[in-house]
Structure formats: structure tokens, C-alpha cells
Design a protein around this motif. Structure first.
Motif, PDB file in Angstrom:
ATOM      1  N   VAL A  59       0.952  -0.844  -0.115  1.00 44.84           N
ATOM      2  CA  VAL A  59      -0.003   0.771  -0.259  1.00 44.84           C
ATOM      3  C   VAL A  59       0.890   1.327  -0.482  1.00 44.84           C
ATOM      4  O   VAL A  59       1.107   2.089  -0.751  1.00 44.84           O
ATOM      5  CB  VAL A  59      -0.802   0.125   1.547  1.00 44.84           C
ATOM      6  CG1 VAL A  59      -1.581   1.645   1.697  1.00 44.84           C
ATOM      7  CG2 VAL A  59      -1.881  -1.239   1.139  1.00 44.84           C
ATOM      8  N   ALA A  60       2.310   1.005   0.604  1.00 45.38           N
ATOM      9  CA  ALA A  60       2.725   2.316   0.930  1.00 45.38           C
ATOM     10  C   ALA A  60       3.722   2.701  -0.588  1.00 45.38           C
ATOM     11  O   ALA A  60       3.902   3.158  -1.262  1.00 45.38           O
ATOM     12  CB  ALA A  60       3.997   2.293   1.846  1.00 45.38           C
ATOM     13  N   GLU A  61       4.276   1.458  -1.364  1.00 42.86           N
ATOM     14  CA  GLU A  61       5.049   1.706  -2.512  1.00 42.86           C
ATOM     15  C   GLU A  61       3.701   2.140  -3.456  1.00 42.86           C
ATOM     16  O   GLU A  61       3.961   3.029  -4.353  1.00 42.86           O
ATOM     17  CB  GLU A  61       5.112   0.393  -2.645  1.00 42.86           C
ATOM     18  CG  GLU A  61       6.374   0.089  -3.679  1.00 42.86           C
ATOM     19  CD  GLU A  61       6.649  -1.046  -4.234  1.00 42.86           C
ATOM     20  OE1 GLU A  61       5.889  -1.745  -3.604  1.00 42.86           O
ATOM     21  OE2 GLU A  61       7.938  -1.245  -4.643  1.00 42.86           O
ATOM     22  N   SER A  62       2.363   1.542  -3.082  1.00 43.83           N
ATOM     23  CA  SER A  62       1.262   2.361  -4.034  1.00 43.83           C
ATOM     24  C   SER A  62       1.143   3.648  -4.140  1.00 43.83           C
ATOM     25  O   SER A  62       0.380   4.476  -4.161  1.00 43.83           O
ATOM     26  CB  SER A  62       0.431   1.487  -4.564  1.00 43.83           C
ATOM     27  OG  SER A  62      -0.378   1.670  -3.086  1.00 43.83           O
ATOM     28  N   GLY A  63       1.957   4.001  -2.902  1.00 44.38           N
ATOM     29  CA  GLY A  63       1.372   5.690  -2.651  1.00 44.38           C
ATOM     30  C   GLY A  63       0.368   5.514  -1.688  1.00 44.38           C
ATOM     31  O   GLY A  63      -0.005   7.328  -1.873  1.00 44.38           O
ATOM     32  N   LYS A  64      -0.569   5.389  -1.847  1.00 47.19           N
ATOM     33  CA  LYS A  64      -1.978   5.194  -0.739  1.00 47.19           C
ATOM     34  C   LYS A  64      -1.279   5.575   0.881  1.00 47.19           C
ATOM     35  O   LYS A  64       0.136   5.426   1.185  1.00 47.19           O
ATOM     36  CB  LYS A  64      -2.958   4.160  -1.054  1.00 47.19           C
ATOM     37  CG  LYS A  64      -2.780   4.038  -1.827  1.00 47.19           C
ATOM     38  CD  LYS A  64      -4.426   3.055  -2.413  1.00 47.19           C
ATOM     39  CE  LYS A  64      -4.755   2.856  -3.514  1.00 47.19           C
ATOM     40  NZ  LYS A  64      -4.124   1.252  -4.591  1.00 47.19           N
ATOM     41  N   LYS A  65      -2.063   5.594   1.646  1.00 45.97           N
ATOM     42  CA  LYS A  65      -2.256   6.325   2.959  1.00 45.97           C
ATOM     43  C   LYS A  65      -1.435   4.977   3.700  1.00 45.97           C
ATOM     44  O   LYS A  65      -2.442   4.080   3.838  1.00 45.97           O
ATOM     45  CB  LYS A  65      -3.431   6.836   3.813  1.00 45.97           C
ATOM     46  CG  LYS A  65      -3.368   8.007   2.926  1.00 45.97           C
ATOM     47  CD  LYS A  65      -4.077   8.906   4.567  1.00 45.97           C
ATOM     48  CE  LYS A  65      -4.391  10.390   4.659  1.00 45.97           C
ATOM     49  NZ  LYS A  65      -5.174  10.871   3.121  1.00 45.97           N
ATOM     50  N   PHE A 101       9.014   3.464   5.295  1.00 40.47           N
ATOM     51  CA  PHE A 101       8.584   2.539   3.664  1.00 40.47           C
ATOM     52  C   PHE A 101       8.022   4.217   3.013  1.00 40.47           C
ATOM     53  O   PHE A 101       7.737   3.880   1.544  1.00 40.47           O
ATOM     54  CB  PHE A 101       6.556   2.347   4.865  1.00 40.47           C
ATOM     55  CG  PHE A 101       6.690   0.930   5.545  1.00 40.47           C
ATOM     56  CD1 PHE A 101       7.924   0.284   5.839  1.00 40.47           C
ATOM     57  CD2 PHE A 101       5.740   0.209   5.622  1.00 40.47           C
ATOM     58  CE1 PHE A 101       7.982  -0.919   6.447  1.00 40.47           C
ATOM     59  CE2 PHE A 101       5.512  -1.067   5.980  1.00 40.47           C
ATOM     60  CZ  PHE A 101       6.544  -2.268   6.264  1.00 40.47           C
ATOM     61  N   ALA A 102       8.343   5.289   3.612  1.00 34.80           N
ATOM     62  CA  ALA A 102       7.694   5.792   2.950  1.00 34.80           C
ATOM     63  C   ALA A 102       8.610   6.639   1.832  1.00 34.80           C
ATOM     64  O   ALA A 102       7.872   7.031   0.542  1.00 34.80           O
ATOM     65  CB  ALA A 102       6.747   7.042   3.816  1.00 34.80           C
TER      66      ALA A 102
END
Ligand code: ASP
Length: 439
Positions: A59-65, A101-102
């Protein structure tokens, strides 16, 4: 005496499980080096922390929260910390993880945090030193485990440390990037640590009381194997018996360090000893039975095949060209059969048939799909007459048609090919003739 003890995810899934682990470690002063997994499932529908981390990172990799998902992971750890009554906060660790992660620190980094954080808790709980695996376990630039460097650095690092916790599953590449082994890799870490400290024993604690003679999904309450050799284990694991990561035997095997599979929930059970060799006769003629469904037999026929030197090589080179490994190659005078994995073979089927025709001009090729292979393994077979006879008469009584037989000259195993549909009946028949009748 020095023992390395590795605890699997289900042994560390909750504070209650941690307490059992603490009691086990404190019960034996030789249990000096501890390798924990990440918290596993607390109940069957639960999610392993490693899987939560993989999910959170994607989820982090796809730029979502991803903060909520990360909080859920922190809750799992906080529950353990509180249940153990420890004065420990992982807030700073989670802040760093969030930042990394960010910054997209990588999937392996993400997964490794499960063991890393559990290691911090374990060290705090036991009062042992914490050693980050990234500082002592190394991978090369291609991501392959670097055994030599690891053994040197880890050996030196632990030489003067009386008791330590080294998290399982990961290490680091030359540039410091965190890298994990494949799933279940904490077993491998335990073995690496055992080698580096020249342990007398590597105890691998899990949720079963050792290796079972047969798959419990097929046989009700199968017997436990008390002693098994590395070679027997390799044969059984290859055919699908899974308790220990396949690569976990390599570091300790050459050092003559035995592995003892033990049950955290029943520590008094002896478990299974995995050894180089033993004078102890196995309880039954066979040590274990394992098998896998889903093979195809490629039957190739050609008149006068026996006189054609190089025929076998040409056949196998076609499979090699398509990147398919073969399992067994039984042959007759004018026939040769190649057993391959059905899932791998299917997509390339027609191209391989064309390749075989071009390479060796056979008279005909036919395919028989949906076959299963069963390995009957046992060091005791060498000294016992009639083992094969007993197997085949048991299969005949169970109405199982045998498609293929292969006994290696080591006499350590007999491989039997049957139809997928006969797989369970065949295993039951073999188990009964060797184990049930002797009980
Ligand atoms: N936690 C990792 C996994 O779930 C490694 C391990 O438990 O050995 O695969």
C-alpha cells in the motif's frame, strides 16, 4: 554445552506463547542463542505479522495511506509487550519504519521488521543482548547468501557474548540494504547461528512434536519420527513434507550439529532428532512416506532405441532447452519415459513434443497426465528383505495400480508413481502395512 534455539511464529504469536518460550529457555542454561520469528497466527483465521507487513508495504509503495495498517501491526506488538508486563516502547522504532516505508525502503526491509521487532521484545524479556541480523548476516550484490563472511563476522561477534537474541529471516547486502531469505527463512538463520557458535545442538521449536511418518491430512494421528538422517529428511522434504525450511540443513550438516524439532506447546515431547547418521535402528522399516500430485509421464517410443547411442541425451536436452527439470526417467528397450511437473509442462506441451520429434525422430510419443509420485524413505530398507514386496502387495490389496517404480541404488527410498486419484489410498496402504500392523 551451547544450544541455539529458534522459535517459529506460532510459538511467538502472543504474550501467552512468549511466556511458554521464556520458560523453555530458562529451563536449560545451555539455551544461549535465541532466534525468533515474527509473531504468527494466534488462531487459524488470523494473519501473520509478516503478511501484514508485506500488505502494508505494498500500500505504501503504491503511494496510498498506510498508517492505519501500520498501527494495526504495532497493536500486535503492544499486546505482547503489555501481556508480558515489560517496560518497553516501540514508538521510535515504528516512527523509523513509517519513514522508511514512505521512502520505499523495499519489500524485504518491510518483511524483516517482523523478526526485528520481535527480537527486541524477546531480548528485553529475557535480559539477553540484542544483535541486529543486518550487522552479522550477509548477502552478496546478487542477493545470494554469503556464508563465508557471515560465519566469520557472526562467529567473532558472538565469541564474547554469553547470551543473545538474533532475529531470524534477514540480513543485509554489501551496501546495507536489508535482504530476507525465502519464506520460513528463520529456520535458516538458526542453522547459520548454530554453525557460527559451533553449537552442540540446534533446537527448532514449532507447533508440532516433530516430523510425522506421513501427512496428518491423509493419516489420522500419524506416528512421530524420533530420529531421521539428513539424507532421509531431504528425500521427504523434496516430496512435500514440510516442517523445516529446505535450506536449513546445509549450514549445520557439514559441522555435524544435530537439529532437534521440538513443540513449544508440549516441551516434554522428545520431538525429532535430525542427524548425519545413527546406529539407532528406526522403529519401523520405513522412516517416512511423502508424496506430491501433479506429474505427467512423457512416453517416447522408437524401434531399436537400445542401439542408438545418445538417444537419452537428445531427449533430455529438449527438456533442458525448455527449462524443465525432470523427476524420473524409467526406460525399457525401445521406450523411455520422462516424468515432469504437470504445471510446468502444460504451457509448453506442444512445443516440447515438436522439439522431441525434431531431436530424436521417435515412432510415437504419448502423454499420461494426473499422476502422483510417492516416496517411501528409510535407512532401514537396506538391511531388510521384502520391503518392496510388502509395498506392492499392500497397494494391490488397496486396488491401486502402480504406474512407475524407481528404487535408487542407495536403497534409501522407493519411488512409486500412481494416479492422482489413488494418491491418498496408496499412502494409507503403505502406512498401514509398515506402521499400523506393528503398533
Ligand atoms: N516470518 C517469516 C515468514 O513468515 C519467516 C519465518 O517465520 O521463518 O515466512
Amino acid at each position: 554445552m551451547k544450544k541455539v534455539v529458534k522459535f517459529g511464529g506460532s510459538s511467538l504469536a502472543s504474550a501467552e506463547q512468549f511466556k511458554k518460550v521464556g520458560d523453555i529457555i530458562r529451563a536449560d542454561a545451555d539455551r544461549k542463542y535465541v532466534v525468533p520469528s515474527a509473531p504468527g497466527k494466534r488462531f487459524s483465521e488470523d494473519t501473520k505479522v509478516t503478511d501484514m507487513l508485506y500488505n502494508c508495504y505494498s500500500v505504501a509503495e503504491s503511494g496510498k495511506k498506510f498508517k492505519d495498517l501500520l498501527n494495526k501491526i504495532q497493536d500486535r506488538y503492544n499486546e505482547i509487550i503489555q501481556g508480558l508486563g515489560l517496560d518497553l516502547s516501540l514508538d521510535n522504532e515504528f516512527k523509523t519504519i513509517e519513514e522508511n516505508f514512505a521512502k520505499k525502503a523495499g519489500k524485504d526491509y518491510a518483511a524483516s521488521r517482523g523478526e526485528y521487532l520481535n527480537g527486541i521484545i524477546m531480548a528485553n524479556y529475557l535480559g539477553y543482548e540484542f544483535i541486529d541480523a543486518a550487522t552479522v548476516i550477509f548477502f552478496d550484490e546478487e542477493g545470494n547468501f554469503n556464508g563465508e563472511k557471515t560465519n566469520e563476522v557472526l562467529g567473532e561477534r558472538l565469541a564474547n557474548v554469553e547470551r543473545a537474541v538474533i532475529p531470524g529471516f534477514y540480513g543485509a547486502m554489501e551496501d546495507g540494504t536489508v535482504k530476507t531469505f525465502s519464506r520460513g527463512g528463520s529456520d535458516v538463520t538458526g542453522s547459520i547461528v548454530a554453525k557460527a557458535v559451533r553449537a552442540d545442538l540446534y533446537e527448532n521449536w514449532t507447533d508440532v512434536s516433530g516430523f510425522l511418518v506421513a501427512d496428518p491430512r491423509i493419516i489420522d494421528n500419524p506416528e512421530v519420527i524420533t530420529t531421521i538422517t539428513y539424507k532421509e529428511l531431504r528425500e521427504l522434504s523434496y516430496m512435500g513434507a514440510t516442517v523445516l525450511h529446505e535450506d536449513a540443513i546445509f549450514p549445520v550438516r557439514k559441522e555435524g550439529i544435530p537439529i532437534n524439532i521440538k513443540n513449544t506447546n508440549a516441551p516434554e515431547d522428545e520431538g525429532t532428532m535430525i542427524v548425519e547418521d545413527t546406529c539407532r535402528q528406526p522403529k519401523y522399516t520405513i522412516t517416512g512416506i511423502a508424496g506430491t500430485k501433479g506429474f505427467v509421464a512423457v512416453n517416447i517410443e522408437k524401434d531399436m532405441m537400445n542401439a542408438e547411442i545418445g538417444f537419452g541425451r537428445k531427449v533430455l536436452s529438449v527438456f533442458e532447452d525448455f527449462g524443465i527439470s525432470f523427476e524420473h526417467v524409467p526406460s525399457g528397450i525401445d521406450t523411455m519415459t520422462v516424468f515432469v511437473d504437470q504445471a510446468e509442462f502444460q504451457g509448453k506441451e506442444q512445443a516440447i513434443l515438436a522439439g522431441l520429434h525434431r531431436a530424436c525422430q521417435p515412432d510415437s510419443i504419448d502423454l499420461e497426465a494426473d499422476l502422483a509420485l510417492i516416496a517411501v524413505v528409510g535407512r532401514g530398507m537396506k538391511a531388510t528383505r521384502g520391503t518392496a514386496g510388502r509395498i506392492f502387495s499392500a497397494l494391490a490389496h488397496a486396488n491401486v495400480n502402480v504406474k512407475m517404480i524407481d528404487q535408487g541404488s542407495s536403497e534409501l527410498n522407493i519411488i512409486i508413481g500412481v494416479r492422482n486419484a489413488d494418491f491418498e489410498a496408496a499412502i494409507k496402504a503403505i502406512y498401514d502395512i509398515f506402521v499400523t500392523v506393528q503398533l
